[in-house]
Design a protein around this motif. Structure first.
Motif, mmCIF file in Angstrom:
data_model
loop_
_atom_site.group_PDB
_atom_site.id
_atom_site.type_symbol
_atom_site.label_atom_id
_atom_site.label_comp_id
_atom_site.label_asym_id
_atom_site.label_seq_id
_atom_site.Cartn_x
_atom_site.Cartn_y
_atom_site.Cartn_z
ATOM 1 N N VAL A 67 0.562 -1.164 0.147
ATOM 2 C CA VAL A 67 0.055 -0.064 -0.047
ATOM 3 C C VAL A 67 0.506 1.065 0.062
ATOM 4 O O VAL A 67 0.604 2.387 -0.848
ATOM 5 N N THR A 68 2.148 0.924 1.122
ATOM 6 C CA THR A 68 2.810 2.688 0.685
ATOM 7 C C THR A 68 3.586 2.433 -0.390
ATOM 8 O O THR A 68 3.963 3.628 -0.934
ATOM 9 N N ALA A 87 2.562 1.859 -3.037
ATOM 10 C CA ALA A 87 1.287 2.188 -4.058
ATOM 11 C C ALA A 87 1.113 3.386 -4.217
ATOM 12 O O ALA A 87 1.144 4.173 -5.286
ATOM 13 N N LEU A 88 1.115 4.218 -2.497
ATOM 14 C CA LEU A 88 0.811 5.578 -2.952
ATOM 15 C C LEU A 88 2.084 6.994 -2.960
ATOM 16 O O LEU A 88 2.094 7.257 -3.861
ATOM 17 N N LEU A 116 -4.744 4.135 -5.045
ATOM 18 C CA LEU A 116 -5.196 1.947 -4.457
ATOM 19 C C LEU A 116 -5.753 1.514 -5.321
ATOM 20 O O LEU A 116 -5.481 0.552 -6.174
ATOM 21 N N HIS A 151 -3.756 0.943 -9.013
ATOM 22 C CA HIS A 151 -2.798 -0.467 -8.542
ATOM 23 C C HIS A 151 -3.532 -1.479 -8.679
ATOM 24 O O HIS A 151 -3.091 -2.209 -8.850
ATOM 25 N N SER A 152 -4.471 -1.614 -7.318
ATOM 26 C CA SER A 152 -5.518 -3.077 -7.517
ATOM 27 C C SER A 152 -5.830 -3.497 -9.013
ATOM 28 O O SER A 152 -5.695 -5.003 -9.034
#
Length: 313
Positions: A19-20, A22-23, A300, A303-304
């Motif tokens: 997650v980090t 991706a951000l 996010l 990215h998913s």
């Protein structure tokens, strides 16, 4: 079996890192979208017209102030004999008046009586330089004095009674102070002069309404008592009825001579010099915060979707 727990922890750490990551990779998009929305919010906030609030503090007129206790106390026992109730505990008059001030019927009559439809519903701002209202041309044609509102049936005309009530009710604030026994009456408008005018008019109107309400009740009592005098042949009862009629006439005379029937002004309304809204800083700060959150969600989701597309291929 000993390695299961560390494995789960590692998987959680990998998810957080993912997650980090991706951000971080989407930081340009986050900054770009957030900046765009922040600038848009600043422009919108600057375009919002100022609003001003006029406030008046009112005090209920007590029975002691109006001189009614003596008259009403003498009526207690006699009224029960006659089968009447005069509302000796008129301390509730203030509470009743507050409920009436916020009611649809009263506000509808108030707007109609004072011809307030245009300043309440068709105004979109105030020109401070020449103290004039800015009328929304899409709602009201000033030149021809015609409303341009389309109803559910496609008919062009004036706003409905309910729409006028909603608009005025949203401008109105009534705050009772049970400890001090005072009532704060406030109205917000684009023009500080109209705001003050509306507060003063509403104060006069509620007093007039409550005065007429009292007179109607007293007149009804007198008519009833006079009919009872004509129908009874008992001398004692005639004297009772005449005594009550006499006191009712005194109450009527007092009500007619008292314009400030229910409220008196403790703190008179003034023309506001500083705006009460909108709070542009709060609009921009909160809006920017939600813009950042929204931008992060977009990153996010993107990215998913990319990860899901790669796994399927």
């Amino acid at each position: 079996m000993q390695n299961e727990t560390p494995l789960l922890i590692n998987e959680d750490q990998i998810d957080l890192l993912e997650v980090t990551r991706a951000l971080w990779h989407g930081k340009k998009l986050i900054v770009g979208l957030s900046s765009f929305f922040a600038i848009l919010l600043i422009i919108v906030a600057m375009m919002l017209p100022d609003r001003y609030t006029a406030t008046s503090v009112l005090a209920p007129v007590s029975p002691e102030t109006s001189g009614l206790p003596g008259a009403l106390s003498r009526l207690g026992g006699l009224a029960s004999i006659a089968g009447l109730s005069f509302g000796v505990g008129d301390g509730s008059e203030s509470q009743i008046a507050q409920e009436i001030m916020g009611s649809w019927g009263f506000i509808d009559d108030f707007i109609e009586k004072n011809n307030l439809q245009v300043p309440i519903y068709a105004v979109s701002g105030w020109d401070k330089s020449n103290n004039s209202l800015i009328i929304d041309d899409d709602i009201y044609d000033q030149k021809n004095k015609k409303w341009l509102i389309e109803d559910v049936n496609g008919q062009i005309g004036a706003p409905s009674s309910w729409k006028l009530y909603e608009r005025f009710f949203n401008m109105l604030t009534i705050i009772p102070d049970s400890e001090a026994g005072l009532v704060t009456l406030s109205i917000e408008h684009y023009s500080p002069y109209i705001a003050k005018q509306l507060v003063d008019l509403l104060f006069e109107e509620i007093n007039s309404h409550m005065q007429q309400r009292k007179l109607n009740r007293v007149n009804s009592n007198i008519e009833y008592l006079e009919s009872q005098v004509e129908s009874t042949s008992i001398a004692y009862m005639e004297n009772v009825f005449y005594t009550i009629i006499e006191e009712q006439i005194k109450i009527k005379m007092l009500a007619e001579a008292t314009p400030e029937h229910t409220f008196v002004v403790v703190n008179e309304s003034m023309v506001a010099e500083e705006k009460s809204g909108p709070r542009r800083t709060i609009v921009v700060v909160l809006g920017s915060f939600f813009a950042v959150i929204f931008s992060m969600l977009i990153v996010l989701v993107r990215h998913s979707l990319r990860a899901l597309s790669k796994s399927n291929s």
